[in-house]
Design an enzyme around this catalytic site. Structure first.
Site, short mmCIF file in Angstrom:
data_model
loop_
_atom_site.label_atom_id
_atom_site.label_comp_id
_atom_site.label_asym_id
_atom_site.label_seq_id
_atom_site.Cartn_x
_atom_site.Cartn_y
_atom_site.Cartn_z
N ASP A 251 -8.72 -9.36 -8.44
CA ASP A 251 -9.30 -8.34 -9.31
C ASP A 251 -10.82 -8.41 -9.32
O ASP A 251 -11.42 -9.30 -8.69
CB ASP A 251 -8.74 -8.50 -10.74
N HIS B 271 -8.37 -4.55 7.01
CA HIS B 271 -7.09 -4.65 6.30
C HIS B 271 -5.99 -3.93 7.06
O HIS B 271 -4.83 -3.99 6.65
CB HIS B 271 -7.27 -4.08 4.90
N ASP B 272 -6.34 -3.20 8.12
CA ASP B 272 -5.33 -2.49 8.92
C ASP B 272 -5.04 -3.18 10.25
O ASP B 272 -4.23 -2.69 11.04
CB ASP B 272 -5.80 -1.05 9.23
N ASN C 75 -7.02 -13.61 -13.73
CA ASN C 75 -6.19 -13.71 -14.94
C ASN C 75 -4.76 -14.17 -14.63
O ASN C 75 -3.86 -14.00 -15.44
CB ASN C 75 -6.18 -12.38 -15.70
N GLU D 268 -13.99 6.41 9.10
CA GLU D 268 -12.89 5.77 9.83
C GLU D 268 -12.41 6.78 10.87
O GLU D 268 -11.66 7.71 10.55
CB GLU D 268 -11.75 5.43 8.86
N ASP E 31 -14.79 2.91 -1.03
CA ASP E 31 -13.83 3.43 -0.07
C ASP E 31 -13.26 4.72 -0.64
O ASP E 31 -12.58 4.71 -1.66
CB ASP E 31 -12.71 2.38 0.11
N ASP F 99 -2.31 -13.10 -12.87
CA ASP F 99 -1.15 -12.23 -12.71
C ASP F 99 -0.75 -12.14 -11.23
O ASP F 99 0.14 -11.37 -10.87
CB ASP F 99 -1.40 -10.83 -13.30
N ASP G 291 -8.06 -13.99 -7.94
CA ASP G 291 -7.38 -13.54 -9.15
C ASP G 291 -8.00 -14.24 -10.36
O ASP G 291 -8.08 -15.46 -10.40
CB ASP G 291 -5.89 -13.88 -9.03
N ASP H 32 -12.25 7.30 4.27
CA ASP H 32 -10.90 7.01 4.75
C ASP H 32 -10.28 8.23 5.43
O ASP H 32 -10.27 9.32 4.86
CB ASP H 32 -10.04 6.60 3.55
C1 GLC Z 1 -6.62 4.34 6.34
C2 GLC Z 1 -6.59 3.03 5.58
C3 GLC Z 1 -5.18 2.52 5.56
C4 GLC Z 1 -4.33 3.54 4.85
C5 GLC Z 1 -4.49 4.93 5.45
C6 GLC Z 1 -3.95 5.97 4.55
O1 GLC Z 1 -6.23 4.19 7.65
O2 GLC Z 1 -7.48 2.13 6.16
O3 GLC Z 1 -5.08 1.27 4.95
O4 GLC Z 1 -2.99 3.14 4.92
O5 GLC Z 1 -5.83 5.27 5.68
O6 GLC Z 1 -4.82 6.18 3.47
CA CA Z 2 -5.49 -10.45 -11.59
#
Ligand code: GLC
Ligand code: CA
Length: 572
Positions: free
Chosen positions: A45, A344-345, A39, A269, A114, A41, A37, A215
């Site tokens: 970013d 991230h999933d 700034n 994906e 992405d 908040d 981060d 995605d």
């Molecule tokens: C993909 C992304 C996931 C998102 C989903 C809906 O699986 O990796 O994070 O929730 O698509 O866009």
């Molecule tokens: Ca920020």
């Protein structure tokens, strides 16, 4: 596409051994909301990333996959895009983005964006228009079911137990959303939708991005008329969603209209796709995508009936080996794969596939040895290089992910066992990998001076980048060494892969071979010592890497691997 000459593996040279930069790439997945981060908040970013470019370069990675930074109300953390040509306010400005891209390129790092293809935000102007009237020109940008036809045939939603059709009063119709209600699915049957999406792709490519992570692309084609789902798919709606009738037509068109005009990297994906289907998407004759990543090992260790719950009885190493081996076989002669543990999933790799207490560093290093020695493009998720762990939240109020929150609310409302669900989420929740990157022992791990959007893992007093830099035995130093090793020997990218000791439930052993170079990768996936049997004709040339420095450097016929020991031997 830069295609150099074939590297022969001795037998018939497969087309998949044609050299290209994206096969040789080492990808770092960057989740900007939680990286740095700038700034205060509390939200990571773009300027935060810019301040850490030298760190990224120091790892040796050469591609960054950046999670979505486009305008979004963040119902699903950026996967609900309201404007594809603008940057989300919290993330910064277009100037910041351009500066980031330039800074990466100056350091020899490419960027893949992405791209959310299957749906937009309900706040996207297309949807606002679409739902305004049945005769609006944008009506057909989305999937609608007029209420006078009755209740639409059932479709499941990933994020809502109530299903994937939501009624909208304004036009007395239901709209389709495979994900959240705030993520209406685009109607790819409509050529105007496809044209818009291709223009968006070109917009970013012309700006200089080097490719895309696509995605949820497998869901874009829907059966017209939305018939009842065939019986065979009733319990497996992902497979149904990803077998839409025109999926390949759209991908081929996308390639013709956009991809083939650029030297880019594409990675899909591939939810719901089996290894048997892999070449339909990535085969060179198909002209669709270059690579994809699968979910087979992401479902390993989970209940087959519900991925919301871990299953201790479904954690056989032999199964994991079968999964990776079958995907390797899929790409032996054509196409190309990706290999990852955390995204991230998915929860943190060391908590899931390793031992995140007694052998945290050893098992992290072992997992990296695997990722960086497989015949596929490796993906490293931010924070794994300092062996960050699952945060394991106690309370539902700690969670930020709608996936967890919605299911919790559903259970609570229907009298389900919320406690068992919370316990399960400690292992499987997506928020486990979304906590802020741990930079130092400073307040909030040096991520922000404000209030972080999601709690920082309290273990940051010991697990953080600054401490890892100082500790020569850290995972961080090992990752750099392993990356350098992969880059130095083409055998790690292009060499044949052969699995050994298939049945073992503790050892994952394989060889890689390219022309005269042969290496053996030995990984002890257990808390115990394990004897290693070397191939009969084995003559050691060199120990290439070892996560227990000094142990087993003298290789003879009797080698005992230490708990979570990883070692790579070059041999003749
Ligand atoms: C993909 C992304 C996931 C998102 C989903 C809906 O699986 O990796 O994070 O929730 O698509 O866009
Ligand atoms: Ca920020």
């Amino acid at each position: 596409m830069v295609e150099k000459e074939d590297i022969s593996t001795g037998g018939e040279p497969g087309i998949s051994n044609k050299q290209t930069w994206w096969k040789e790439a080492i990808v770092y997945q960057l989740y900007p909301r939680s990286f740095k981060d700038s700034n205060d908040d509390g939200i990571g970013d773009i300027r935060g990333i810019i301040s850490r470019l030298d760190y990224l370069q120091s790892l040796g990675i050469n591609v960054v996959w950046l999670n979505p930074v486009f305008s979004s109300p963040n119902d699903d953390m950026g996967y609900d895009v309201s404007d594809y040509r603008n940057i989300m306010t919290e993330m910064g400005t277009m100037d910041d983005f351009e500066e980031l891209l330039k800074g990466l390129h100056q350091r020899g790092i490419k960027l893949i964006a992405d791209l959310v293809l299957n749906h937009t935000s309900d706040e996207h102007e297309w949807f606002v228009r679409s739902k305004s009237s049945r005769s609006d020109p944008f009506r057909n940008f989305y999937h609608w079911w007029p209420a006078e036809k009755g209740i639409p045939p059932k479709r499941s939603s990933v994020f809502h137990e109530e299903g994937a059709w939501t009624y909208d009063e304004q036009t007395d119709s239901y709209y389709l959303h495979y994900f959240s209600r705030k993520q209406p699915d685009l109607n790819w049957e409509n050529p105007a939708v496809r044209k818009e999406m291709y223009a968006i792709m070109k917009f970013w490519l012309d700006k200089g991005v080097d490719g895309f992570r696509l995605d949820a692309f497998t869901f874009i084609s829907k059966e017209s008329g939305y018939p009842e789902i065939p019986e065979q798919y009733k319990d497996d709606y992902f497979s149904y969603y990803s077998s839409g009738p025109r999926l390949h037509d759209y991908l081929q068109e996308m390639n013709r209209e956009v991809f083939c005009k650029y030297d880019l990297m594409t990675v899909g994906e591939a939810s719901g796709i089996t290894s048997g289907q892999a070449l339909l998407f990535t085969g060179s004759e198909r002209k669709e995508l270059q690579t994809l990543y699968h979910f087979d090992h992401a479902n390993w260790g989970r209940k087959t009936t519900s991925l919301y719950y871990p299953d201790e009885n479904n954690r056989k190493l032999s199964d994991l080996k079968k999964i990776f081996t079958s995907w390797n076989t899929a790409f032996e002669n054509d196409g190309w794969g990706a290999v990852y543990f955390t995204t991230h999933d998915q929860s943190r790799m060391v908590s899931r596939f390793g031992n995140d207490t007694t052998y945290r560093k050893e098992s992290s290093k072992l997992l990296f040895t695997f990722l960086l020695s497989m015949r596929a493009t490796p993906y490293i998720y931010q924070g794994d290089e300092i062996s960050m762990r699952n945060i394991r939240f106690e309370n539902i109020t700690d969670y930020r992910d709608l996936h967890t929150i919605n299911y919790y609310n559903h259970l609570a409302a229907s009298g389900g066992d919320v406690q068992a669900f919370l316990t399960a989420q400690k292992e499987v929740a997506r928020d486990n990998s979304r906590t802020p990157f741990q930079w130092s022992t400073k307040k909030n791990a040096g991520f922000t001076n404000g209030t972080p959007w999601i709690n920082v893992n309290p273990d940051y007093d010991t697990i953080n980048m600054e401490s890892a830099e100082k500790d020569t035995g850290s995972t961080l130093h090992y990752v750099r060494e392993m990356i350098a090793l992969r880059k130095s020997l083409p055998v790690f990218v292009y060499g044949d892969y052969t699995l050994m000791e298939e049945e073992s439930e503790t050892l994952f052993i394989y060889t890689r071979r390219l022309e005269d170079t042969r290496v053996l990768v030995a990984l002890n996936f257990s808390d115990h010592q394990n004897p290693l049997t070397l191939p009969a004709d084995f003559t050691l040339v060199k120990v290439l890497i070892n996560n227990y420095p000094g142990v087993n450097n003298e290789i003879n016929n009797k080698v005992t691997l230490q708990p979570w020991q990883a070692i790579i031997l070059e041999y003749k």
